[in-house]
Design an enzyme around this catalytic site. Sequence first.
Site, mmCIF file in Angstrom:
data_model
loop_
_atom_site.group_PDB
_atom_site.id
_atom_site.type_symbol
_atom_site.label_atom_id
_atom_site.label_comp_id
_atom_site.label_asym_id
_atom_site.label_seq_id
_atom_site.Cartn_x
_atom_site.Cartn_y
_atom_site.Cartn_z
ATOM 1 N N GLU A 183 0.821 -1.274 -0.049
ATOM 2 C CA GLU A 183 0.061 -0.038 0.010
ATOM 3 C C GLU A 183 0.813 1.203 0.004
ATOM 4 O O GLU A 183 0.469 2.293 -0.732
ATOM 5 C CB GLU A 183 -1.160 0.076 1.317
ATOM 6 C CG GLU A 183 -1.850 -1.140 1.099
ATOM 7 C CD GLU A 183 -3.127 -1.026 0.089
ATOM 8 O OE1 GLU A 183 -3.127 0.062 -0.415
ATOM 9 O OE2 GLU A 183 -3.975 -1.921 -0.090
ATOM 10 N N ARG A 187 0.541 3.767 -2.969
ATOM 11 C CA ARG A 187 0.177 5.182 -2.730
ATOM 12 C C ARG A 187 0.946 6.110 -2.734
ATOM 13 O O ARG A 187 0.999 7.063 -3.375
ATOM 14 C CB ARG A 187 -0.664 5.012 -1.598
ATOM 15 C CG ARG A 187 -2.152 4.114 -1.763
ATOM 16 C CD ARG A 187 -2.989 4.142 -0.713
ATOM 17 N NE ARG A 187 -3.883 2.876 -0.429
ATOM 18 C CZ ARG A 187 -5.022 2.834 -0.125
ATOM 19 N NH1 ARG A 187 -5.617 3.835 0.145
ATOM 20 N NH2 ARG A 187 -5.783 1.707 0.115
ATOM 21 N N ASP A 318 -4.754 -9.436 -7.847
ATOM 22 C CA ASP A 318 -4.969 -8.707 -9.014
ATOM 23 C C ASP A 318 -4.062 -7.935 -9.747
ATOM 24 O O ASP A 318 -3.600 -8.119 -10.958
ATOM 25 C CB ASP A 318 -6.198 -7.541 -8.562
ATOM 26 C CG ASP A 318 -5.836 -6.964 -7.317
ATOM 27 O OD1 ASP A 318 -4.816 -7.272 -6.769
ATOM 28 O OD2 ASP A 318 -6.749 -6.344 -6.739
ATOM 29 N N THR A 568 -1.000 0.849 -10.277
ATOM 30 C CA THR A 568 -2.280 0.424 -9.897
ATOM 31 C C THR A 568 -3.219 1.411 -9.073
ATOM 32 O O THR A 568 -4.399 1.296 -8.477
ATOM 33 C CB THR A 568 -2.379 -0.926 -9.264
ATOM 34 O OG1 THR A 568 -3.550 -1.768 -9.121
ATOM 35 C CG2 THR A 568 -1.502 -0.879 -7.810
#
Length: 577
Positions: A183, A187, A318, A568
């Site tokens: 993450e 991000r 994913d 992503t």
Amino acid sequence: MVHSSPPPATLDHRLQRLLLVAAVFALTVLVLQPFRSPLSSTSKLHSGVRFEPSSFDWAAVARHHPVSLIHELPTGPTANLQRVQHDFSGYRHDAKTTSRQQAVRAAFVQSWESYKKYAWTMDELAPVSGEGKNTFGGWAATLVDALDTLWIMDLRGDFYLAASVAARLDWANTTDTSVNLFETTIRHLGGLLSAYDLSKEPALLEKAKELGNMLYLAFDTPNSLPGFWLNFDDAKQGLQVAGTNDPSASPCSLSLEFTRLSQLTGDNRFYDAVSRVTDFLERTQNSSKLPGMWPKLIDFREESVSTETGFTLGALADSLYEYLPKMAVLLGGRSPRYEKMHRNAMATVVDYLLFRPMLPEDDEHKDILFAGDAYVHTDAIDRVPEGQHLSCFTGGMFALGGKLFNIPDHVDIGERMARGCAWAYNAFPTGLMPEIFRIVPCSSIDGPCPWDQALWQKDGDQRLKKGFANARDPRYILRPEAIESIFLLYRITGKDDLRDVAWRMFQSVMKATKTPLANSAIADVTARGETEKLDSMESFWLAETLKYFYLIFSPPNVISLDEFILNTEAHPFQRPK
Ligand SMILES: *[C@@H]1O[C@H](CO)[C@@H](O)[C@H](O)[C@H]1NC(C)=O
Ligand SMILES: *[C@@H]1O[C@H](CO)[C@@H](O)[C@H](O)[C@H]1NC(C)=O
């Protein structure tokens, strides 16, 4: 638009021609001034953003498990990737599209202003109670994630305000003892890198590098494969080990961010770290229970993919798949292994993971597709027709790979999947798709699929639209994947009706999620009337969902997919020229 550097003193013919072209260009820019896209002002240099170093320097921590060889970024000429975007020459931006674009921008501004007022520098705004929360280490996740959107939407004052906070973040100032490697990479690192790629503010790259130095230490394990968490104490003491049961997406979709960091800094260590994960993927692709795919959970410590039975393009796995074609792009096609792995994986996906819902004869969407799951048992493969909002990115992935590598069938599959997600939005009273749902499938993705009333009555949920078996997790949490694929398909095919599809989705999202302050995740997309708000607005609302809505209503040269590749978290990275 790229502005050329100042000419040298002597004028040869080539230069004269160049100057003439430049003059014509300058004139054109002047004449077209009112129609300029926001991006064309990137050349206005601004250096007011001051870098402030963190209170701990991770670059000074030596690896306890040093690597003997640093793999360097592949060099040489860029290889033959096909152009991604549809040929939009003759494109005219009309008033309707502009007003849609401005409606998206207004939604962004409202959420952003509330974040500024109630949660400034915290990770997230709670959009109902108006409080702030820290969910990702307390490093202003929403702010960092929203930087490039601020730039793209031409909110430059706020961009510089936010950038000056981002450039002062202290990676050592957190109450957490460890950080989520995946993450934080997608991000924070992704957000800083794209904000740098767009604005060229040196302080943002400095801050990205500092964070990269911290995250790099996550790879300091006996086999150089990272764990799920980067634990600060373990990292300093050299006690980290790879995980034995970690989501495959986590270590396997750090590649774009680390590669971009190497490209921008010239420091190959970051690329080296992720290239070792790619080596692992390449080595194991055919040794899982479903050769071609990697399972949802992987034993990275034993480097084994052969025991786990579950396979998906949704949660847990994913972006592992998403990053294969995107890495081919970021490396300018210089590394053929990504295309190879992508083709191999997608062949298995087509055979085992795709589903077509059984729909009434008069439904105009009879050929739509969804990605489901597969569980491989000793004597059978259990195919589960369960869709997820998360797996809606696959339409864009198929279409992008299909375009890049010249596989027209995959563009077609991608469109059927993207339209499937749009269809699922429309199937519910709120106009939104549930987080997880099940369909009643046809027996094959092509060929005839007559409506079977008895089967529908046996397997379907009669309260839902024909085609659905359940809405197991009925939340909508402001996720981007459906509009992401619709956006990609629009840029790839140029089909104008996709903008109307997007507009309908946007209006539904606003109607169901709007709070007096911002927008909130909701509990149940099957609700009629007022929706129950969950007081949550993850940073991807500003980073991804609203960015994709804005971009689909922008002129196609704004963040052209032939110039940028998006990570992503929808952070655009500059592609090699
Ligand atoms: C550390 O972070 C908190 C917020 O997470 C902030 O209030 C505080 O000022 C920071 N301290 C330093 C020394 O930067
Ligand atoms: C895996 O299998 C596919 C299909 O049989 C083949 O094309 C591919 O080359 C194989 N990959 C490796 C690394 O052996």
